[in-house]
Enzyme design. Structure first.
Site, PDB file in Angstrom:
ATOM      1  NE  ARG A 267      29.288  80.511 137.711  1.00 49.93           N
ATOM      2  CZ  ARG A 267      30.824  80.936 138.142  1.00 49.93           C
ATOM      3  NH1 ARG A 267      31.454  79.959 138.309  1.00 49.93           N
ATOM      4  NH2 ARG A 267      30.869  82.270 138.267  1.00 49.93           N
ATOM      5  CD  GLN A 342      24.410  86.652 127.947  1.00 50.07           C
ATOM      6  OE1 GLN A 342      25.275  86.509 126.893  1.00 50.07           O
ATOM      7  NE2 GLN A 342      24.632  87.591 128.801  1.00 50.07           N
ATOM      8  N   GLY A 346      31.137  84.003 131.171  1.00 49.35           N
ATOM      9  CA  GLY A 346      32.445  83.967 130.852  1.00 49.35           C
ATOM     10  C   GLY A 346      33.027  82.374 130.468  1.00 49.35           C
ATOM     11  CD  GLU A 369      21.642  70.277 102.672  1.00 49.12           C
ATOM     12  OE1 GLU A 369      20.245  70.073 102.446  1.00 49.12           O
ATOM     13  OE2 GLU A 369      22.304  69.413 102.723  1.00 49.12           O
ATOM     14  N   GLY A 370      20.419  76.283 101.436  1.00 47.22           N
ATOM     15  CA  GLY A 370      19.512  77.387 101.208  1.00 47.22           C
ATOM     16  C   GLY A 370      19.354  78.256 102.654  1.00 47.22           C
TER      17      GLY A 370
HETATM   18  N1  CAA Z   1      10.856  70.686  93.135  1.00 41.83           N
HETATM   19  C1  CAA Z   1      10.863  70.557  91.782  1.00 41.83           C
HETATM   20  N2  CAA Z   1      10.618  71.401  90.799  1.00 41.83           N
HETATM   21  C2  CAA Z   1      10.906  72.855  91.456  1.00 41.83           C
HETATM   22  C3  CAA Z   1      10.946  73.172  92.854  1.00 41.83           C
HETATM   23  C4  CAA Z   1      10.878  72.088  93.537  1.00 41.83           C
HETATM   24  N3  CAA Z   1      11.289  71.974  95.243  1.00 41.83           N
HETATM   25  N4  CAA Z   1      11.091  74.220  93.089  1.00 41.83           N
HETATM   26  C5  CAA Z   1      11.115  74.914  91.732  1.00 41.83           C
HETATM   27  N5  CAA Z   1      10.737  74.094  90.814  1.00 41.83           N
HETATM   28  C6  CAA Z   1      10.636  74.095  89.309  1.00 41.83           C
HETATM   29  C7  CAA Z   1       9.536  75.228  89.000  1.00 41.83           C
HETATM   30  O1  CAA Z   1       8.258  74.738  89.198  1.00 41.83           O
HETATM   31  C8  CAA Z   1      10.029  75.866  87.869  1.00 41.83           C
HETATM   32  O2  CAA Z   1       9.625  75.180  86.860  1.00 41.83           O
HETATM   33  P1  CAA Z   1       9.298  75.367  85.248  1.00 41.83           P
HETATM   34  O3  CAA Z   1      10.773  75.054  84.594  1.00 41.83           O
HETATM   35  O4  CAA Z   1       8.516  74.420  84.598  1.00 41.83           O
HETATM   36  O5  CAA Z   1       9.126  76.620  85.103  1.00 41.83           O
HETATM   37  C9  CAA Z   1      11.434  75.751  87.759  1.00 41.83           C
HETATM   38  O6  CAA Z   1      12.066  74.750  88.780  1.00 41.83           O
HETATM   39  C10 CAA Z   1      12.397  77.230  88.382  1.00 41.83           C
HETATM   40  O7  CAA Z   1      11.611  77.621  89.469  1.00 41.83           O
HETATM   41  P2  CAA Z   1      11.777  78.927  90.345  1.00 41.83           P
HETATM   42  O8  CAA Z   1      11.303  79.977  89.197  1.00 41.83           O
HETATM   43  O9  CAA Z   1      11.055  78.943  91.783  1.00 41.83           O
HETATM   44  O10 CAA Z   1      13.280  79.120  90.420  1.00 41.83           O
HETATM   45  P3  CAA Z   1      14.127  80.237  91.067  1.00 41.83           P
HETATM   46  O11 CAA Z   1      15.243  80.480  89.981  1.00 41.83           O
HETATM   47  O12 CAA Z   1      13.585  81.347  91.117  1.00 41.83           O
HETATM   48  O13 CAA Z   1      14.701  79.644  92.351  1.00 41.83           O
HETATM   49  C11 CAA Z   1      15.028  79.012  94.574  1.00 41.83           C
HETATM   50  C12 CAA Z   1      14.344  79.187  93.234  1.00 41.83           C
HETATM   51  C13 CAA Z   1      13.989  78.520  95.498  1.00 41.83           C
HETATM   52  C14 CAA Z   1      15.459  80.443  95.000  1.00 41.83           C
HETATM   53  C15 CAA Z   1      16.196  78.092  94.269  1.00 41.83           C
HETATM   54  O14 CAA Z   1      17.195  78.753  93.193  1.00 41.83           O
HETATM   55  C16 CAA Z   1      16.868  77.721  95.646  1.00 41.83           C
HETATM   56  O15 CAA Z   1      16.509  76.932  96.119  1.00 41.83           O
HETATM   57  N6  CAA Z   1      17.966  78.440  96.087  1.00 41.83           N
HETATM   58  C17 CAA Z   1      18.693  78.038  97.025  1.00 41.83           C
HETATM   59  C18 CAA Z   1      19.930  77.116  96.631  1.00 41.83           C
HETATM   60  C19 CAA Z   1      20.538  76.116  97.769  1.00 41.83           C
HETATM   61  O16 CAA Z   1      19.639  75.518  98.628  1.00 41.83           O
HETATM   62  N7  CAA Z   1      21.885  76.046  97.942  1.00 41.83           N
HETATM   63  C20 CAA Z   1      22.260  74.937  98.588  1.00 41.83           C
HETATM   64  C21 CAA Z   1      23.673  74.360  97.874  1.00 41.83           C
HETATM   65  S1  CAA Z   1      23.956  72.668  98.577  1.00 41.83           S
HETATM   66  C22 CAA Z   1      24.661  72.945 100.092  1.00 41.83           C
HETATM   67  O17 CAA Z   1      24.544  73.810 100.778  1.00 41.83           O
HETATM   68  C23 CAA Z   1      25.227  71.935 100.740  1.00 41.83           C
HETATM   69  C24 CAA Z   1      26.138  71.799 101.675  1.00 41.83           C
HETATM   70  O18 CAA Z   1      27.205  72.222 101.746  1.00 41.83           O
HETATM   71  C25 CAA Z   1      25.723  70.840 102.870  1.00 41.83           C
END
Ligand code: CAA
Length: 385
Positions: A267, A342, A346, A369-370
């Site tokens: 362009r 950008q 347009g 996935e978070g």
């Molecule tokens: N691997 C293994 N164990 C783990 C871990 C991991 N990565 N992370 C935490 N744990 C364990 C901890 O050690 C803890 O163990 P205990 O039971 O012994 O205490 C337990 O799990 C709880 O951990 P947290 O206290 O850290 O948990 P939390 O409630 O504070 O949550 C979080 C942590 C990282 C916020 C989590 O909830 C999270 O990842 N949330 C985001 C959810 C997400 O990604 N959703 C996506 C949905 S799927 C999707 O999107 C698919 C699609 O459409 C394509």
């Protein structure tokens, strides 16, 4: 050839690039426009044995390493993010079984996932439990040799398309995250139905649906691992699939960048090609540098995760690097695609050019996935005692 990659990885990149060019790119705009699930992409994956990549050899797959898988996803995402997520979600749906399932469950399902005969999905999110997985409400109550599932899942990728779902439900509501369990649910199970199909901003060909469970009975053999294993299984799965989303994001960014590079050379404005303007050169330099840094972080994450193996060990490096890779790649995809629009001005804002679609597609990588904010929580916590 990318620095540090093996010849085999380059071979897979080339194979994926060929499939992307011949089977996926020609219909990417049409799929975006109609929002219809692209079964021709599934057919191409089946024909080229692409679904087999992440299934171990002992279950009939090709068993490639995570980095190779990410390279394939990246290559496909360069032309179509919808096609890339279809592949990444197959991995997301099957990993709970691969990581926590019994030998019998693995033998029953993994070969079908590898051939593409079975499409997988992952059912975690609920209306009241998105980022906060511990707050799941869906119940699974044991009754003799069955579990009875009641509740609703939302935003489920491949909902209504998949044959087999990994579903997370509460078996002990007193135990918080330790009371969550994972189940295999086949699509024709009575009491399981598909609700609302979402009309999305981007990845429009990927079907996102509500899943409804009303007294849905699944055999006890479909429990993955033990009762209470679900939360950790979900986290371990996401640690290994977030790189796939990062790969999708790197691919989207690269696709938009490549298009912008061509455009600035074609362009002309003010009597010379856009490429001659230093302001645009600076934008291109920033975009390229961001993409390359996102790619290198992704490749490092994938290599680290692969090195740890799939033995269920919890390592701060796995979740840290998976989260870093996804965070950086998603932010890069959003920034680079916005800049590509950008640069086209347009023309970037209309559907005649793919950067408009790519910018809409990039947004989801900061959410599913978070979210990017959740990735930051995971990264920060991995450094704190
Ligand atoms: N691997 C293994 N164990 C783990 C871990 C991991 N990565 N992370 C935490 N744990 C364990 C901890 O050690 C803890 O163990 P205990 O039971 O012994 O205490 C337990 O799990 C709880 O951990 P947290 O206290 O850290 O948990 P939390 O409630 O504070 O949550 C979080 C942590 C990282 C916020 C989590 O909830 C999270 O990842 N949330 C985001 C959810 C997400 O990604 N959703 C996506 C949905 S799927 C999707 O999107 C698919 C699609 O459409 C394509």
């Amino acid at each position: 050839m990318q620095f540090g990659l093996t010849q085999e990885q380059e071979m897979f990149r080339q194979m994926a690039a060929d499939v992307a060019k011949t089977a996926i790119a020609p219909k990417a705009a049409e799929v975006d426009q109609t929002g219809e699930f692209p079964w021709h992409v599934v057919d191409a994956y089946r024909q080229q044995d692409i679904y087999s990549l992440t299934v171990p050899e002992e279950y009939g797959g090709a068993g490639v390493d995570l980095l190779t898988f990410c390279i394939v996803v990246e290559e496909i995402a360069k032309v179509d993010a919808t096609a890339a997520i279809i592949l990444a979600v197959q991995e997301l749906g099957l990993l709970p079984i691969l990581l926590g399932g019994s030998e019998e469950q693995k033998r029953k399902y993994l070969p079908g996932f590898g051939s593409g005969e079975l499409i997988a999905a992952f059912g975690l999110t609920e209306p009241e439990a998105g980022s906060d997985v511990s707050s799941l409400k869906m119940k699974a109550v044991r009754k003799g040799d069955k579990y009875v599932l009641n509740g609703t899942k939302v935003f489920i990728t491949n909902g209504g398309i998949a044959d087999v779902y990994s579903i997370f439900a509460v078996t002990d509501s007193e135990a918080k995250h330790r009371g969550i369990s994972a189940f295999i649910v086949e699509k024709d199970t009575p009491g399981f139905s598909i609700g609302k199909i979402e009309d999305k901003m981007g990845i429009r060909g990927s079907q996102t649906a509500e899943l409804i469970f009303e007294n849905c009975e699944v055999p006890v053999e479909n429990l993955i691992g033990q009762e209470g294993d679900g939360f950790k299984l979900a986290m371990m799965t996401l640690d290994r699939t977030r790189p796939g989303v990062a790969a999708q994001a790197v691919g989207i960014a690269q696709g938009a960048f490549d298009y912008a590079v061509q455009y600035v050379q074609d362009r002309k404005q003010f009597g010379k090609p856009l490429a001659a303007f230093q302001g645009l050169q600076f934008m291109l330099a920033d975009m390229a540098t961001q993409i390359e840094s996102a790619r290198q972080l992704l490749y490092k994450a994938a290599s680290l995760i692969e090195a740890e193996g799939k033995d269920g060990k919890i390592s701060p490096y796995i979740n840290r690097y998976a989260a870093m890779a996804k965070l950086h790649a998603a932010e890069t995809a959003m920034k680079v695609t916005t800049d590509a629009v950008q640069i086209l001005g347009g023309y970037g804002y209309i559907k005649d050019h793919p950067v408009e679609r790519m910018m809409r597609d990039a947004k989801i990588t900061q959410i599913y996935e978070g979210t990017s904010q959740i990735q930051k929580i995971v990264i920060a916590r991995s450094y704190l005692d």
